[in-house]
Design a protein around this motif. Sequence first.
Motif, PDB file in Angstrom:
ATOM      1  N   UNK A 158      36.048  38.649  41.781  1.00 62.29           N
ATOM      2  CA  UNK A 158      36.455  38.606  40.373  1.00 62.29           C
ATOM      3  C   UNK A 158      37.950  38.879  40.238  1.00 62.29           C
ATOM      4  N   UNK A 159      38.443  39.901  40.946  1.00 62.27           N
ATOM      5  CA  UNK A 159      39.867  40.192  40.844  1.00 62.27           C
ATOM      6  C   UNK A 159      40.281  41.416  41.636  1.00 62.27           C
ATOM      7  N   UNK A 160      41.577  41.546  41.890  1.00 61.36           N
ATOM      8  CA  UNK A 160      42.118  42.670  42.655  1.00 61.36           C
ATOM      9  C   UNK A 160      41.880  43.987  41.922  1.00 61.36           C
ATOM     10  N   UNK A 161      42.077  44.000  40.627  1.00 59.28           N
ATOM     11  CA  UNK A 161      41.896  45.221  39.836  1.00 59.28           C
ATOM     12  C   UNK A 161      40.485  45.769  39.999  1.00 59.28           C
ATOM     13  N   UNK A 162      39.505  44.881  39.941  1.00 57.22           N
ATOM     14  CA  UNK A 162      38.100  45.301  40.078  1.00 57.22           C
ATOM     15  C   UNK A 162      37.841  45.863  41.476  1.00 57.22           C
ATOM     16  N   UNK A 163      38.416  45.221  42.493  1.00 55.04           N
ATOM     17  CA  UNK A 163      38.219  45.682  43.866  1.00 55.04           C
ATOM     18  C   UNK A 163      38.892  47.025  44.102  1.00 55.04           C
ATOM     19  N   UNK A 164      40.062  47.215  43.527  1.00 50.00           N
ATOM     20  CA  UNK A 164      40.771  48.491  43.702  1.00 50.00           C
ATOM     21  C   UNK A 164      40.008  49.642  43.066  1.00 50.00           C
ATOM     22  N   UNK A 165      39.276  49.362  41.991  1.00 50.08           N
ATOM     23  CA  UNK A 165      38.440  50.394  41.383  1.00 50.08           C
ATOM     24  C   UNK A 165      37.346  50.857  42.332  1.00 50.08           C
ATOM     25  N   UNK A 166      36.744  49.911  43.053  1.00 49.69           N
ATOM     26  CA  UNK A 166      35.708  50.256  44.048  1.00 49.69           C
ATOM     27  C   UNK A 166      36.335  50.980  45.224  1.00 49.69           C
ATOM     28  N   UNK A 167      37.533  50.549  45.633  1.00 54.19           N
ATOM     29  CA  UNK A 167      38.221  51.198  46.744  1.00 54.19           C
ATOM     30  C   UNK A 167      38.498  52.665  46.428  1.00 54.19           C
TER      31      UNK A 167
END
Length: 227
Positions: A158-167
């Motif tokens: 979906x996007x980098x922002x969403x992935x960084x939240x999981x990270x």
Amino acid sequence: MSIDAIIKKQVIQDWINNFPELSLYGTDKLYKVIGPVIIGLELIKLPRTEEYRPHFVIYPLWKEKTESTLKVPILLIEYDNKKGLQYNIPYKNHYTSFYEALDSIKKQTPLSFTANITLKQLESVLDKYSKSRPLSAAPNSYLQALLHEAKLRVALFIGVKEAEGILDEIIKREWDTKSFNNWKIDMIDWFKSLHEIIANRDEFLKQIEVNKLDKKISKLNRSELVL
């Protein structure tokens, strides 16, 4: 064609007729592509019997080799009957158990086969799976970490922002170092690899598209993963 093969062909046809939004893959699997994953049903034959058991599955589409895509599922869930036991459906006299199982499966299946799926819905299914047995017995194990990595990759679609939240969630968690060591995995190196996955999102998305072009996967029905 033997009588057994004829019966098994009729069994899978019954499932196709009741889940037309899924596509036949092989002889006993029904799949659909949803963004970066494949979801669907598998009818797994039980050993030493003439019975099978339906399962809900999710597979990753980001593997570097297409042939690895359907080797190890992210998630595999068995369905329970009214007594809380797993279904054992006979190939012969199929209809005695099929329709009861069919109704139950439609109610228990955690994701829609007929519509687009949101990131939140897919993450919720992965979170719930992480809290089920046997994974719940070791909530900070490396196997749990692999599930969280899958969650990160789904979000990255979906996007980098969403992935960084999981990270951020992953880094804050108190992982079991011993479990990582048992798998010969260095935890710091794993954290670094997650950063690299996010930094190389274009390559990640490209690999998904390459796998979707596989001769058999390209024939599967599709819906979208949306925010």
